[in-house]
Design an enzyme around this catalytic site. Structure first.
Site, PDB file in Angstrom:
ATOM      1  N   TYR A 143     -20.058  -3.211  19.437  1.00 44.00           N
ATOM      2  CA  TYR A 143     -19.123  -2.311  19.129  1.00 44.00           C
ATOM      3  C   TYR A 143     -19.082  -1.847  17.842  1.00 44.00           C
ATOM      4  O   TYR A 143     -19.243  -2.665  16.900  1.00 44.00           O
ATOM      5  CB  TYR A 143     -17.532  -2.996  19.536  1.00 44.00           C
ATOM      6  N   ASP A 238     -24.135  -3.257  10.811  1.00 42.22           N
ATOM      7  CA  ASP A 238     -22.503  -2.903  10.739  1.00 42.22           C
ATOM      8  C   ASP A 238     -21.765  -4.339  10.364  1.00 42.22           C
ATOM      9  O   ASP A 238     -21.877  -5.320  11.418  1.00 42.22           O
ATOM     10  CB  ASP A 238     -22.286  -2.528  12.329  1.00 42.22           C
ATOM     11  N   LYS A 266     -12.668  -3.918   7.183  1.00 40.57           N
ATOM     12  CA  LYS A 266     -11.697  -5.176   7.487  1.00 40.57           C
ATOM     13  C   LYS A 266     -11.391  -5.666   6.122  1.00 40.57           C
ATOM     14  O   LYS A 266     -10.677  -5.339   5.201  1.00 40.57           O
ATOM     15  CB  LYS A 266     -12.453  -5.975   8.562  1.00 40.57           C
TER      16      LYS A 266
HETATM   17  N1  HOZ Z   1     -11.925  -3.064  16.427  1.00 34.83           N
HETATM   18  C1  HOZ Z   1     -10.831  -4.331  16.875  1.00 34.83           C
HETATM   19  C2  HOZ Z   1     -11.521  -5.220  17.861  1.00 34.83           C
HETATM   20  N2  HOZ Z   1     -12.789  -5.835  17.502  1.00 34.83           N
HETATM   21  C3  HOZ Z   1      -9.584  -3.620  17.565  1.00 34.83           C
HETATM   22  C4  HOZ Z   1      -8.594  -3.315  16.577  1.00 34.83           C
HETATM   23  C5  HOZ Z   1      -7.285  -3.210  16.855  1.00 34.83           C
HETATM   24  O1  HOZ Z   1      -7.012  -2.801  18.266  1.00 34.83           O
HETATM   25  O2  HOZ Z   1      -6.279  -3.172  16.171  1.00 34.83           O
END
Ligand code: HOZ
Length: 427
Positions: A143, A238, A266
């Site tokens: 992802y 990524d 992040k």
């Molecule tokens: N990208 C996040 C999961 N790998 C989700 C972030 C969220 O829903 O706060």
């Protein structure tokens, strides 16, 4: 029972699609109303009913220091006095860019953006502009945020909620996205043999985190580096999840691979909306205003976000930080493996540094197919059993859990006990 959260969720559902601003937060895969979080400090989050939980979501990765770290809050407060956003360059952005370039060898120049999605979307556009090619290659179950061309066999929330191929993506867009299997280097080689001259870039989470944690097999990342080089495609790491997380230099430092472009998010923003895309100068200089690849953002390089990020990088740059994270996470892994063995449960733990996933119903996970064989129904029951015992995990079997510097040995031991009791309760 989290009564206030239930009420808030019902109210949210009236005005927000599904009651949440990011789908996986809705707990659809595990059932029940999501906890509404009121505040967080150290290793704990507190919900709207005032109940504390030991937190392994960590805002889905950023909170490596734990919540409400004093020096991060202080820096943000100091910066706030100067104003919130100017839409003009600020000195702190240079400091942040210099910091990233000095930590990450493969990065000479970096552009700051607001989210991981923007970073990966920009990386693909840079790669297409630089190579003059259209296609990209990604891995099933990886992802990379929610840009159209990346919502093809996507992991994370898309997979959790059963929409790995999102509606609303045109067939023209998805036909430029080629797919391979994570840790299957032969499949990647076949793809390059068939489409080599059309492929602008291969994008990969060097440690998959959005199918649950799946480390790269020995030689896999080296193979990707070699194949992309041979075929004139760019290699995009990524590192939104792994950057500054599995080591100060991220996965590329850990495995000694030099990608052409890297995406960060992040941890780099310390809990604020900040992300970055970087690489060597000749590639990055295709970006406007120097080059023809356009990218922009009103809030890009936002002073508060940069301040939180810099304060976080200051802390994780201290000696011994990653050893401490490794010690805590290893203690947790050992405890979980002991329980799995003692209870003769079909399960396994994958971990790299402070990122880990407990897979239930499957004894080994080295690729996406194995991750998908996990017992999702068992996971849902486990999730709720853990919650009842004061442990807050991601509401999905396909996510990483994160240990922070604020998790104490007591937190870890309480978690191990909760896992043991939860597995007994759902047996
Ligand atoms: N990208 C996040 C999961 N790998 C989700 C972030 C969220 O829903 O706060």
């Amino acid at each position: 029972m989290a009564k206030t959260s239930e009420k808030l969720f019902a109210a949210a559902c009236e005005v927000i699609p599904g009651g949440v601003n990011s789908p996986v937060r809705a707990w659809k895969a595990v059932g029940g109303a999501p906890l509404f979080i009121q505040r967080a400090s150290g290793s704990k989050v507190t919900d709207a009913d005032g109940t504390d939980y030991i937190d392994y979501v960590g805002s889905w990765g950023p909170m490596i220091l734990g919540h409400s770290h004093r020096s991060v809050l202080q820096e943000v407060q100091n910066t706030l006095r100067e104003g919130m956003s100017f839409g003009a360059p600020t000195a702190r952005e240079i400091e942040m860019a210099r910091r990233i370039c000095s930590i990450v060898d493969s990065v000479d120049k970096v552009r700051l953006v607001n989210s991981g999605t923007e970073a990966t979307m920009t990386a693909l556009r840079i790669a297409r502009g630089f190579t003059g090619r259209d296609k990209i290659l990604k891995f099933e179950g990886c992802y990379h945020g929610h840009a159209d061309s990346l919502l093809v066999r996507a992991g994370s929330g898309a997979l959790t909620l059963g929409v790995p191929d999102s509606a609303g993506v045109t067939s023209g867009t998805s036909s430029d996205t080629l797919l391979a299997k994570f840790n299957d280097i032969k499949g990647v080689a076949r793809c390059f043999e068939a489409h080599g001259p059309e492929i602008a870039a291969l994008i990969v989470e060097p440690i998959a985190g959005n199918m649950g944690v799946v480390p790269p097999a020995s030689g896999f990342l080296e193979g990707l580096r070699e194949l992309t080089q041979t075929h004139g495609a760019l290699l995009i790491f990524d590192e939104v999840m792994t950057g500054f997380r599995v080591g100060l230099e991220g996965a590329q430092g850990l495995y000694g691979i030099c990608p052409d472009l890297s995406c960060f998010g992040k941890v780099v923003g310390g809990g604020m909306p900040l992300a970055a895309v970087g690489g060597r100068s000749e590639v990055m200089e295709v970006l406007a205003p120097l080059g023809p690849v356009y990218q922009a953002g009103t809030l890009s390089g936002n002073p508060l976000a940069v301040a939180a990020g810099l304060a976080t990088l200051d802390q994780i740059g201290q000696p011994g930080v990653y050893d401490r994270l490794e010690r805590s996470a290893a203690r947790l892994e050992e405890g979980l493996c002991r329980i799995i063995a003692d209870r003769s449960i079909v399960a396994c733990v994958n971990r790299v540094g402070s990122m880990w996933t407990l897979f239930l119903g499957v004894s080994e996970v080295a690729d996406f197919d194995a991750a998908k064989r996990g017992d999702l129904e068992m996971f849902s029951r486990f999730f709720h059993a853990m919650l009842e015992r004061g442990i807050y995990m991601a509401p999905s079997a396909f996510e990483a859990a994160f240990v922070s510097l604020a998790h104490s040995d007591d937190d870890i031991d309480a978690t191990i006990r909760a896992v043991d009791e939860s597995l007994a309760a759902i047996a």
